[in-house]
Design an enzyme around this catalytic site. Structure first.
Site, PDB file in Angstrom:
ATOM      1  N   LYS A  90       0.862  -1.182   0.000  1.00 46.85           N
ATOM      2  CA  LYS A  90       0.000   0.000   0.000  1.00 46.85           C
ATOM      3  C   LYS A  90       0.896   1.229   0.000  1.00 46.85           C
ATOM      4  O   LYS A  90       2.078   1.168   0.382  1.00 46.85           O
ATOM      5  CB  LYS A  90      -0.899   0.015   1.243  1.00 46.85           C
ATOM      6  CG  LYS A  90      -2.208   0.739   1.052  1.00 46.85           C
ATOM      7  CD  LYS A  90      -3.223  -0.080   0.271  1.00 46.85           C
ATOM      8  CE  LYS A  90      -4.586   0.611   0.246  1.00 46.85           C
ATOM      9  NZ  LYS A  90      -5.587  -0.190  -0.463  1.00 46.85           N
ATOM     10  N   GLY A 190     -19.421   7.017   3.978  1.00 50.92           N
ATOM     11  CA  GLY A 190     -18.437   7.446   3.000  1.00 50.92           C
ATOM     12  C   GLY A 190     -18.953   7.298   1.582  1.00 50.92           C
ATOM     13  O   GLY A 190     -19.360   6.208   1.176  1.00 50.92           O
ATOM     14  N   GLY A 192     -17.148   8.290  -1.321  1.00 49.98           N
ATOM     15  CA  GLY A 192     -16.095   8.499  -2.307  1.00 49.98           C
ATOM     16  C   GLY A 192     -16.356   7.616  -3.510  1.00 49.98           C
ATOM     17  O   GLY A 192     -17.487   7.198  -3.758  1.00 49.98           O
ATOM     18  N   HIS A 193     -15.317   7.276  -4.251  1.00 55.03           N
ATOM     19  CA  HIS A 193     -15.508   6.493  -5.472  1.00 55.03           C
ATOM     20  C   HIS A 193     -16.198   5.161  -5.180  1.00 55.03           C
ATOM     21  O   HIS A 193     -17.173   4.791  -5.849  1.00 55.03           O
ATOM     22  CB  HIS A 193     -14.157   6.245  -6.139  1.00 55.03           C
ATOM     23  CG  HIS A 193     -13.497   7.496  -6.647  1.00 55.03           C
ATOM     24  ND1 HIS A 193     -14.069   8.294  -7.613  1.00 55.03           N
ATOM     25  CD2 HIS A 193     -12.334   8.086  -6.325  1.00 55.03           C
ATOM     26  CE1 HIS A 193     -13.282   9.327  -7.868  1.00 55.03           C
ATOM     27  NE2 HIS A 193     -12.222   9.222  -7.091  1.00 55.03           N
ATOM     28  N   VAL A 194     -15.685   4.423  -4.182  1.00 59.34           N
ATOM     29  CA  VAL A 194     -16.256   3.108  -3.883  1.00 59.34           C
ATOM     30  C   VAL A 194     -17.619   3.252  -3.204  1.00 59.34           C
ATOM     31  O   VAL A 194     -18.580   2.554  -3.552  1.00 59.34           O
ATOM     32  CB  VAL A 194     -15.307   2.288  -3.000  1.00 59.34           C
ATOM     33  CG1 VAL A 194     -15.943   0.951  -2.635  1.00 59.34           C
ATOM     34  CG2 VAL A 194     -13.984   2.056  -3.715  1.00 59.34           C
TER      35      VAL A 194
END
Length: 325
Positions: A90, A190, A192-194
């Site tokens: 990561k 959340g 965001g993108h996901v």
């Protein structure tokens, strides 16, 4: 370590690396472009370390280091559970994704990745999108999630969200006896993108969705998809069937856990538990999670579908045919 003028050397980095068997930690700095990044390679036994790059305004450098170590270790186990010939790694970039991005920064980061000679392959994570990966791709081939025009799979978020929903369905079947999402409620933490992809897919199947995010623009998109917006603290107190962490980690902890009023904790976020004890407490409270790995390593194996898309992209780049199930 800290961001301030007074440095702290109390955190035992090398002891932690030995204890949890990390292979390599790389600190990347380029003052000309404002790059401060950390790459952590946890384990490459099964193959090169694959894991996204996260850009976040960490309060201290130590906070960034702790996050990248936890995330990379989780990726090792996620890849193994998914049966992929990949290891775990990561990266984190310290900065505000709303104002600190530049082509020069990401290209400098790409050059650092390239020096690892394929030991680490990066992709999108929190705060990073396909456009950012395109800049990284200009400096190294060790990147996935690039645009389809360059032979990539594009944004992995829909795949990650899809895998998470399959985990949710398995948990719903276990708890309620059916996988039907249309009469179930979800708290998505959340967008965001996901998280936004998760909201979209849940709403497509008729689910009731509550959502929160610190970024009002992405939350507004979730509302347009049919989600009901709630506060970032209110999300913990909702009476829902599934609580779905979809942003940063360590959100299930001694302060938030007693507030949960759900039957299932299942979402795409990495490192959802603050510690292993939180998993034990979840089980004791009768809140069923969808994957064993969450109990053990504070990660969510169901979201490995995003890695499946990435390995398909790697196969394509190397001329290896992939058979879709």
């Amino acid at each position: 370590m800290s961001n301030g003028s007074k440095a702290s050397h109390s955190w035992p980095l090398f002891s932690r690396m030995v204890q949890d068997e990390y292979e390599q930690v790389v600190f990347c700095h380029n003052g000309d472009v404002g790059l401060r990044a950390i790459i952590a390679i946890h384990n490459t036994t099964l193959g090169p370390a694959l894991g996204g790059t996260r850009m976040w305004p960490y309060k201290t450098e130590e906070e960034a280091l702790r996050d990248v170590l936890r995330l990379s270790r989780g990726m090792t186990n996620k890849a193994a559970v998914a049966g992929l010939n990949l290891g775990g790694g990561k990266a984190v970039i310290i900065g505000d994704p709303r104002q600190d991005k530049s082509e020069a920064l990401f290209r400098a980061f790409g050059r650092f990745i390239d020096t690892l000679n394929g030991r680490y392959i990066t992709a999108e994570d929190v705060g990073i999108d396909v456009n950012d990966m395109e800049f990284v791709f200009q400096e190294t081939e060790n990147v996935v999630g690039v645009h389809q025009a360059h032979g990539g799979s594009g944004d992995p978020s829909p795949y990650t969200a899809y895998g998470s929903i399959q985990g949710m369905k398995a948990a719903l079947q276990k708890v309620f006896g059916d996988e039907d999402l249309s009469h179930r409620s979800f708290a998505v933490q959340g967008t965001g993108h996901v998280g936004l992809s998760l909201v979209k897919q849940l709403r497509k199947e008729g689910a009731k969705v509550f959502a929160c995010d610190i970024m009002q623009d992405s939350l507004a998109e979730a509302v347009q998809l049919g989600a009901e917006a709630v506060g970032t603290e209110e999300i913990y107190d909702l009476e829902v069937d599934v609580f779905a962490p979809s942003a940063l980690g360590a959100v299930i902890n001694e302060e938030t856990l007693p507030r949960l009023k759900c039957k299932i904790v299942a979402g795409p976020a990495n490192n959802q538990l603050a510690n292993n004890a939180a998993g034990t407490e979840l089980e004791a409270r009768g809140i069923r999670d969808n994957t064993l790995i969450l109990y053990i390593f504070s990660d969510n194996g169901a979201s490995a579908e995003g890695m499946e898309g990435s390995i398909a992209e790697l196969n394509a780049q190397n001329g290896i045919p992939t058979t879709a199930a």
